[in-house]
Design a protein around this motif. Structure first.
Motif, PDB file in Angstrom:
ATOM      1  N   UNK A 133       0.833  -1.207   0.000  1.00  0.00           N
ATOM      2  CA  UNK A 133       0.000   0.000   0.000  1.00  0.00           C
ATOM      3  C   UNK A 133       0.866   1.255   0.000  1.00  0.00           C
ATOM      4  N   UNK A 134       1.929   1.248   0.797  1.00  0.00           N
ATOM      5  CA  UNK A 134       2.858   2.389   0.801  1.00  0.00           C
ATOM      6  C   UNK A 134       3.504   2.547  -0.570  1.00  0.00           C
ATOM      7  N   UNK A 135       3.934   1.428  -1.157  1.00  0.00           N
ATOM      8  CA  UNK A 135       4.559   1.486  -2.479  1.00  0.00           C
ATOM      9  C   UNK A 135       3.579   2.042  -3.515  1.00  0.00           C
ATOM     10  N   UNK A 136       2.309   1.635  -3.412  1.00  0.00           N
ATOM     11  CA  UNK A 136       1.341   2.101  -4.401  1.00  0.00           C
ATOM     12  C   UNK A 136       1.020   3.584  -4.217  1.00  0.00           C
ATOM     13  N   UNK A 154       1.456   8.950  -6.509  1.00  0.00           N
ATOM     14  CA  UNK A 154       2.040  10.286  -6.499  1.00  0.00           C
ATOM     15  C   UNK A 154       2.746  10.603  -7.810  1.00  0.00           C
ATOM     16  N   UNK A 155       3.444   9.606  -8.354  1.00  0.00           N
ATOM     17  CA  UNK A 155       4.114   9.803  -9.642  1.00  0.00           C
ATOM     18  C   UNK A 155       3.100   9.980 -10.766  1.00  0.00           C
ATOM     19  N   UNK A 156       2.016   9.188 -10.729  1.00  0.00           N
ATOM     20  CA  UNK A 156       0.953   9.374 -11.721  1.00  0.00           C
ATOM     21  C   UNK A 156       0.386  10.795 -11.625  1.00  0.00           C
ATOM     22  N   UNK A 157       0.209  11.275 -10.398  1.00  0.00           N
ATOM     23  CA  UNK A 157      -0.294  12.627 -10.206  1.00  0.00           C
ATOM     24  C   UNK A 157       0.668  13.662 -10.769  1.00  0.00           C
ATOM     25  N   UNK A 158       1.954  13.436 -10.543  1.00  0.00           N
ATOM     26  CA  UNK A 158       2.965  14.360 -11.071  1.00  0.00           C
ATOM     27  C   UNK A 158       2.908  14.418 -12.590  1.00  0.00           C
ATOM     28  N   UNK A 159       2.916  13.245 -13.222  1.00  0.00           N
ATOM     29  CA  UNK A 159       2.971  13.222 -14.685  1.00  0.00           C
ATOM     30  C   UNK A 159       1.639  13.600 -15.324  1.00  0.00           C
ATOM     31  N   UNK A 160       0.555  13.475 -14.568  1.00  0.00           N
ATOM     32  CA  UNK A 160      -0.717  14.008 -15.058  1.00  0.00           C
ATOM     33  C   UNK A 160      -0.595  15.503 -15.335  1.00  0.00           C
ATOM     34  N   UNK A 201      -1.717   8.341 -18.858  1.00  0.00           N
ATOM     35  CA  UNK A 201      -1.306   8.598 -17.481  1.00  0.00           C
ATOM     36  C   UNK A 201      -2.519   8.934 -16.616  1.00  0.00           C
ATOM     37  N   UNK A 202      -3.404   9.775 -17.129  1.00  0.00           N
ATOM     38  CA  UNK A 202      -4.599  10.142 -16.358  1.00  0.00           C
ATOM     39  C   UNK A 202      -5.464   8.918 -16.097  1.00  0.00           C
ATOM     40  N   UNK A 209      -7.529   4.877 -12.301  1.00  0.00           N
ATOM     41  CA  UNK A 209      -7.625   3.461 -11.945  1.00  0.00           C
ATOM     42  C   UNK A 209      -6.825   3.160 -10.684  1.00  0.00           C
ATOM     43  N   UNK A 210      -5.671   3.818 -10.545  1.00  0.00           N
ATOM     44  CA  UNK A 210      -4.818   3.579  -9.386  1.00  0.00           C
ATOM     45  C   UNK A 210      -5.468   3.965  -8.078  1.00  0.00           C
ATOM     46  N   UNK A 211      -6.375   4.952  -8.109  1.00  0.00           N
ATOM     47  CA  UNK A 211      -7.102   5.304  -6.891  1.00  0.00           C
ATOM     48  C   UNK A 211      -7.948   4.143  -6.391  1.00  0.00           C
TER      49      UNK A 211
END
Length: 383
Positions: A151-154, A159-165, A174-175, A180-182
């Motif tokens: 869970x911590x790793x995800x 956070x990286x997905x949010x950055x690159x969004x 990416x979006x 989906x990652x949420x």
């Protein structure tokens, strides 16, 4: 040396982390006060449920950020024009809004985007606290330590997905992964919350197979729905149940519509994405919804036929959430994508995901033990 030092400024990131930690202290204080007399296991279980609830809220608020076109409300990351809040960046925001009053950067959109980041940081802090508590009590955990660590790793991946969004200007692939990652994060927490409660549910082998199939189909449909939202294809089909007055809309361009590596609104081979591609994206989501709804109805019927009130309550919850998804999906088209219906559609998908994952955890527990358990196997008083 001075130029290099000036180019790398970590102060906005550090201020954001401090703010996220401060926000996380509010639910942590409430949790500690509410469960101060409980055993250690019961406290960890309560914190997991609280974090799960706040993660659900974060998913819905993320949809709100997306639906209000606030994803680029602050065009950099993690701060806003290099600042920790829109207040400090008010001059830059006002300048961007003056140039484009209805553009991606406005004061309102900047606040929505930054509140989303603040909430995400607070949830991340809570997940880190949960993982720390789990490591300390790893011998008493009712599940593998791999779950809280994953869970911590995800959270980091999210956070990286949010950055690159932001930095890739709403790049559709990416979006979609970020949306989906949420739900993946929600599922990871749901597994742990369910394991703490330890209640198994006796299900027939055929029902367990239906459950696994429904969970897989839901994951595919969530990805399709995220792709529809990411590409702004919700209104590509007018009318319901027909699409643009046709039972099978034509022409459609599925090749362009499902070209993954392309920029927003652009075709894979250059130029703009044609309307036929948006129709194909929308129609794929709508057709696959028929497959998923059929599977969910079959699962609900199988659960209703199981002995015991728990299975029947799960069947009723499944029917209610399925009806909500169908109603809000149709409302998005017929009412031209109202914000309330779109948020309910996202919330319903998140709730369906949590329900199916929880049922899967309970069914797996029963399939190995063949014993229906109604109370937690670990007692808080013994901690």
């Amino acid at each position: 040396m001075n130029a290099t030092s000036a180019a790398v400024d970590f102060s906005p990131t550090l201020r954001l982390l401090a703010l996220a930690a401060a926000l996380a202290l509010l639910p942590l204080a409430w949790w500690w006060w509410r469960h101060r007399a409980a055993g250690a296991l019961a406290r960890r279980a309560a914190l997991t449920v609280l974090t799960l609830f706040l993660t659900f809220d974060l998913v819905v608020f993320g949809a709100f950020t997306r639906l209000t076109d606030s994803g680029l409300g602050c065009p950099d990351w993690p701060g806003c024009y290099g600042e920790a809040s829109p207040i400090a960046a008010s001059v830059q925001i006002a300048g961007a809004e003056a140039q484009q009053p209805t553009g991606p950067v406005t004061e309102r959109k900047a606040w929505i985007e930054m509140v989303h980041r603040y909430l995400a940081g607070a949830v991340g802090a809570l997940i880190l606290v949960l993982a720390t508590l789990s490591v300390r009590a790893r011998r008493e955990l009712p599940f593998s330590l791999g779950w809280p660590l994953a869970t911590v790793a995800w959270v980091i991946v999210q956070g990286l997905f949010g950055k690159y969004t932001v930095t890739l200007k709403l790049y559709p692939a990416i979006v979609t992964l970020h949306l989906f990652g949420g739900l993946v994060l929600l599922a990871l927490l749901a597994v742990q919350a369910q394991r703490y409660h330890g209640r198994a549910l006796a299900l027939a082998a055929a029902t367990r197979a239906l459950l696994a199939a429904a969970l897989l189909l839901l994951a595919v449909q969530v990805l399709l729905g995220a792709w529809v939202s990411t590409n702004y294809a919700v209104l590509a089909c007018r009318g319901f149940p027909q699409c643009n007055g046709q039972w099978w809309p034509a022409p459609m361009d599925a090749q362009q519509g499902f070209t993954v590596l392309r920029h927003l609104g652009r075709a894979g081979e250059g130029g703009f994405l044609p309307a036929e591609a948006l129709v194909a994206i929308h129609w794929a989501h709508r057709v696959f919804a028929l497959v998923l709804v059929s599977a969910l109805l079959a699962l609900a019927l199988a659960l209703w036929r199981q002995a015991g009130g728990a299975a029947r309550r799960a069947a009723l919850a499944l029917l209610a959430l399925t009806a909500l998804q169908v109603a809000t999906g149709a409302a998005n088209v017929v009412l031209h994508w109202p914000l309330a219906a779109a948020l309910l559609h996202t919330g319903g998908a998140a709730a369906l995901s949590g329900l199916l994952v929880s049922l899967q955890v309970r069914a797996v527990a029963t399939s190995s033990s063949h014993v229906a358990v109604s109370r937690p196997s670990h007692r808080p008083a013994s901690q």
